[in-house]
Design a protein around this motif. Structure first.
Motif, mmCIF file in Angstrom:
data_model
loop_
_atom_site.group_PDB
_atom_site.id
_atom_site.type_symbol
_atom_site.label_atom_id
_atom_site.label_comp_id
_atom_site.label_asym_id
_atom_site.label_seq_id
_atom_site.Cartn_x
_atom_site.Cartn_y
_atom_site.Cartn_z
ATOM 1 N N LYS A 147 0.808 -1.222 0.000
ATOM 2 C CA LYS A 147 0.000 0.000 0.000
ATOM 3 C C LYS A 147 0.841 1.272 0.000
ATOM 4 N N ILE A 148 2.115 1.159 0.363
ATOM 5 C CA ILE A 148 2.981 2.349 0.340
ATOM 6 C C ILE A 148 4.204 2.128 -0.553
ATOM 7 N N ARG A 149 4.234 1.004 -1.277
ATOM 8 C CA ARG A 149 5.404 0.701 -2.096
ATOM 9 C C ARG A 149 5.672 1.771 -3.146
ATOM 10 N N GLY A 150 4.620 2.262 -3.775
ATOM 11 C CA GLY A 150 4.808 3.289 -4.794
ATOM 12 C C GLY A 150 5.413 4.554 -4.212
ATOM 13 N N SER A 151 4.914 4.967 -3.055
ATOM 14 C CA SER A 151 5.433 6.174 -2.419
ATOM 15 C C SER A 151 6.894 6.008 -2.008
ATOM 16 N N LEU A 152 7.219 4.850 -1.430
ATOM 17 C CA LEU A 152 8.600 4.630 -1.002
ATOM 18 C C LEU A 152 9.545 4.545 -2.194
ATOM 19 N N THR A 153 9.130 3.838 -3.245
ATOM 20 C CA THR A 153 10.002 3.697 -4.413
ATOM 21 C C THR A 153 10.195 5.029 -5.120
ATOM 22 N N SER A 154 9.154 5.854 -5.153
ATOM 23 C CA SER A 154 9.280 7.148 -5.828
ATOM 24 C C SER A 154 10.195 8.093 -5.067
ATOM 25 N N MET A 155 10.528 7.770 -3.818
ATOM 26 C CA MET A 155 11.483 8.592 -3.083
ATOM 27 C C MET A 155 12.881 8.549 -3.699
ATOM 28 N N LEU A 156 13.134 7.530 -4.521
ATOM 29 C CA LEU A 156 14.420 7.484 -5.218
ATOM 30 C C LEU A 156 14.621 8.756 -6.024
ATOM 31 N N MET A 157 13.650 9.095 -6.862
ATOM 32 C CA MET A 157 13.792 10.284 -7.696
ATOM 33 C C MET A 157 13.654 11.560 -6.877
ATOM 34 N N LEU A 158 12.898 11.507 -5.775
ATOM 35 C CA LEU A 158 12.834 12.664 -4.883
ATOM 36 C C LEU A 158 14.222 12.939 -4.310
ATOM 37 N N SER A 159 14.917 11.885 -3.907
ATOM 38 C CA SER A 159 16.269 12.043 -3.367
ATOM 39 C C SER A 159 17.234 12.555 -4.426
ATOM 40 N N VAL A 160 17.133 11.991 -5.630
ATOM 41 C CA VAL A 160 17.992 12.460 -6.725
ATOM 42 C C VAL A 160 17.769 13.946 -6.973
ATOM 43 N N ASN A 161 16.504 14.364 -6.988
ATOM 44 C CA ASN A 161 16.202 15.763 -7.270
ATOM 45 C C ASN A 161 16.637 16.691 -6.146
ATOM 46 N N PHE A 162 16.521 16.243 -4.901
ATOM 47 C CA PHE A 162 17.092 17.016 -3.799
ATOM 48 C C PHE A 162 18.594 17.186 -4.009
ATOM 49 N N GLY A 163 19.236 16.101 -4.406
ATOM 50 C CA GLY A 163 20.666 16.166 -4.661
ATOM 51 C C GLY A 163 21.012 17.099 -5.799
ATOM 52 N N ILE A 164 20.230 17.065 -6.864
ATOM 53 C CA ILE A 164 20.476 17.951 -8.003
ATOM 54 C C ILE A 164 20.368 19.411 -7.569
ATOM 55 N N LEU A 323 0.568 11.158 -4.599
ATOM 56 C CA LEU A 323 -0.568 10.715 -5.407
ATOM 57 C C LEU A 323 -0.444 9.305 -5.962
ATOM 58 N N VAL A 324 0.787 8.758 -6.027
ATOM 59 C CA VAL A 324 0.985 7.515 -6.773
ATOM 60 C C VAL A 324 0.186 6.350 -6.209
ATOM 61 N N ASP A 325 0.043 6.250 -4.903
ATOM 62 C CA ASP A 325 -0.715 5.139 -4.324
ATOM 63 C C ASP A 325 -2.177 5.489 -4.094
ATOM 64 N N ILE A 326 -2.572 6.679 -4.533
ATOM 65 C CA ILE A 326 -3.971 7.094 -4.413
ATOM 66 C C ILE A 326 -4.676 6.999 -5.759
ATOM 67 N N ILE A 327 -4.119 7.640 -6.780
ATOM 68 C CA ILE A 327 -4.773 7.637 -8.098
ATOM 69 C C ILE A 327 -4.095 6.697 -9.082
ATOM 70 N N GLY A 328 -2.957 6.113 -8.696
ATOM 71 C CA GLY A 328 -2.312 5.129 -9.562
ATOM 72 C C GLY A 328 -1.216 5.705 -10.433
ATOM 73 N N ARG A 329 -0.507 4.787 -11.095
ATOM 74 C CA ARG A 329 0.651 5.168 -11.907
ATOM 75 C C ARG A 329 0.243 5.700 -13.288
ATOM 76 N N ARG A 330 -0.729 5.037 -13.896
ATOM 77 C CA ARG A 330 -1.035 5.293 -15.298
ATOM 78 C C ARG A 330 -1.504 6.720 -15.550
ATOM 79 N N ILE A 331 -2.431 7.210 -14.750
ATOM 80 C CA ILE A 331 -2.973 8.545 -15.000
ATOM 81 C C ILE A 331 -1.902 9.620 -14.804
ATOM 82 N N LEU A 332 -0.995 9.425 -13.842
ATOM 83 C CA LEU A 332 0.088 10.390 -13.657
ATOM 84 C C LEU A 332 1.038 10.381 -14.852
ATOM 85 N N MET A 333 1.288 9.198 -15.405
ATOM 86 C CA MET A 333 2.134 9.102 -16.595
ATOM 87 C C MET A 333 1.485 9.812 -17.795
#
Length: 462
Positions: A147-164, A323-333
């Motif tokens: 139920k939180i896998r999408g949010s946790l996995t998307s933190m990868l790019m959040l971390s990258v962007n913080f670093g950038i 939003l990823v675990d609320i509305i899903g991956r496809r619509i955000l893409m």
């Protein structure tokens, strides 16, 4: 990995706190990778200018294109290395492996006496990123509640962007030779913090290490004494799922497993995902942001604009995390790719007409358009890239297929970062932006008809 049957998807639940902690720890290295990526853009402006360069040499357009593209070569080598080691040596070993190359890149930057040192540093930055983009999403997916896998996995790019963003700021305002002293603290902290984390339960079960898997499961589940019965039931469910997977895998993985209908559909979606990610230009924009603003005619300070874009990236990925675990991956893409296409068309049109008539009254528009482009890119195509990529493939081929896809992505990174500054230089910014728009819109059309929704998909069984 289903740990607790709950409708809540909050990251702050007591029962998932160690999953969040582990995600933060392993993303120290992706944050560091982002610092290395963001460091380049403002630095390029300095080392091209004779009276600003802190080094004993200058670079031209050819060296710039190689500096950009070496990231892709390093990423390719990182992908291949982790692909060979991930199942043989485990997730933890691969996580540890990234600390060394990352520390070395800042040593090379500090002692750079010719452009070859910078090439090697960018290569190692790419190696760290390429390795991390394979092992970190798989590690997180194996410890996280579905139920939180999408949010946790998307933190990868959040971390990258913080670093950038930090890389943009540091290379803009700090002395060249001070930055390595600060940045090298990251791999040290990362290595030490990883000592706290056990190997993932699914990997340990695959190695028939049930006792260690049990301890790992309890740790990441934050099992309390009153939850013993529930935990045992959930752990048994995981053991059964892994056992079924092992039975399936007893027959050696062959090329036939890669050409089943589900596998081919997943590879097709992953191919379009990789092509869209790179040819939409979003990653190239990040690497050459200062150059883009200089070419756009904006009167704002280019490094200030670049830092603003760094903030927007974080806001965009944070939006996708929510939003990823609320509305899903496809619509955000779909929102992301359509918005990118329209935004790049508008940016290209502005720069086209700005070269032919006086648009000084609208010289704020490049920044506004780029804010929209980067925000929309990060809520989907960038922010959810690795979430979707890992979830697309069937269990049996997931590790191999993810590695193949990221290798392909690394080849594309090399090509696009090599060609982007040359295309900007010889064809102009307008044509470059329209090319990016076309790639984004083609990706949108494919996703509209063929991209499956993977929200809630199991990571241990199909």
């Amino acid at each position: 990995m289903k740990l607790f049957p709950s409708n809540a998807n909050s990251l702050l639940q007591v029962k998932t706190r160690y999953q969040l902690l582990a995600t933060i720890i392993v993303n120290i290295i992706t944050f560091g990778h982002g610092v290395g990526v963001g460091w380049l853009s403002p630095t390029l402006a300095k080392i091209q200018t004779p009276d600003q360069t802190p080094l004993a040499f200058q670079v031209g357009i050819d060296e710039i294109s190689w500096l950009g593209s070496m990231l892709g070569l390093g990423s390719l080598c990182g992908n291949l290395t982790i692909a060979l080691l991930l199942e043989r040596m485990g997730r933890k070993f691969c996580l540890y492996l990234m600390a060394g190359p990352y520390a070395c890149l800042w040593i090379l930057i500090y002692f750079a006496s010719n452009v070859g040192y910078l090439y090697a540093a960018r290569f190692l930055c790419g190696f760290t990123g390429g390795a991390g983009y394979v092992v970190v999403p798989i590690f997180i997916s194996e410890i996280a509640d579905s139920k939180i896998r999408g949010s946790l996995t998307s933190m990868l790019m959040l971390s990258v962007n913080f670093g950038i963003l930090v890389g943009y700021v540091m290379s803009t305002y700090l002395a060249y030779h001070l930055i390595p002293f600060l940045a090298i603290l990251l791999p040290i902290a990362y290595f030490l913090a990883n000592l706290l984390l056990p190997e993932t339960a699914p990997y340990l079960l695959k190695r028939n290490n049930v006792t260690s898997a049990d301890k790992s499961y309890q740790y990441y589940s934050n099992v309390q004494p009153a939850q013993t019965y529930s935990y045992k039931a959930d752990f048994e469910e995981l053991c059964i799922a892994i056992a079924k997977q092992q039975v399936l895998n007893n027959t050696a993985l062959t090329w036939r497993d890669l050409v089943t209908k589900p596998a081919l559909k997943a590879f097709a979606a992953a191919t379009v995902l990789c092509l869209g990610y790179q040819f939409s230009g979003t990653f190239s924009f990040i690497n050459y942001m200062s150059t883009i603003f200089a070419a756009s005619g904006s009167v704002w300070d280019v490094n200030t604009c670049t830092i603003i874009i760094g903030v927007v990236q974080i806001v965009g990925v944070y939006t996708s995390t929510i939003l990823v675990d609320i509305i899903g991956r496809r619509i955000l893409m779909l929102i992301s790719t359509l918005g990118l296409g329209l935004g790049c068309i508008a940016f290209g049109c502005f720069t086209y007409f700005a070269q032919r008539q006086d648009l000084t009254a609208f010289n704020w528009l490049p920044l506004v358009l780029m804010v929209l482009i980067i925000y929309l890119g990060n809520i989907g195509l960038i922010g959810l890239f690795f979430v979707v990529l890992v979830e697309l493939f069937p269990v049996k081929i997931r590790s191999l297929a993810t590695s193949i896809s990221v290798v392909f992505l690394s080849v594309l990174v090399f090509c696009t970062l090599k060609l982007f500054p040359l295309l900007m230089h010889y064809a102009g910014i307008s044509i470059t932006m329209w090319f990016s728009a076309a790639a984004s819109l083609v990706t949108f059309v494919y996703f509209l008809f063929y991209l499956p929704e993977t929200k809630g998909k199991s990571m241990v069984q199909d």
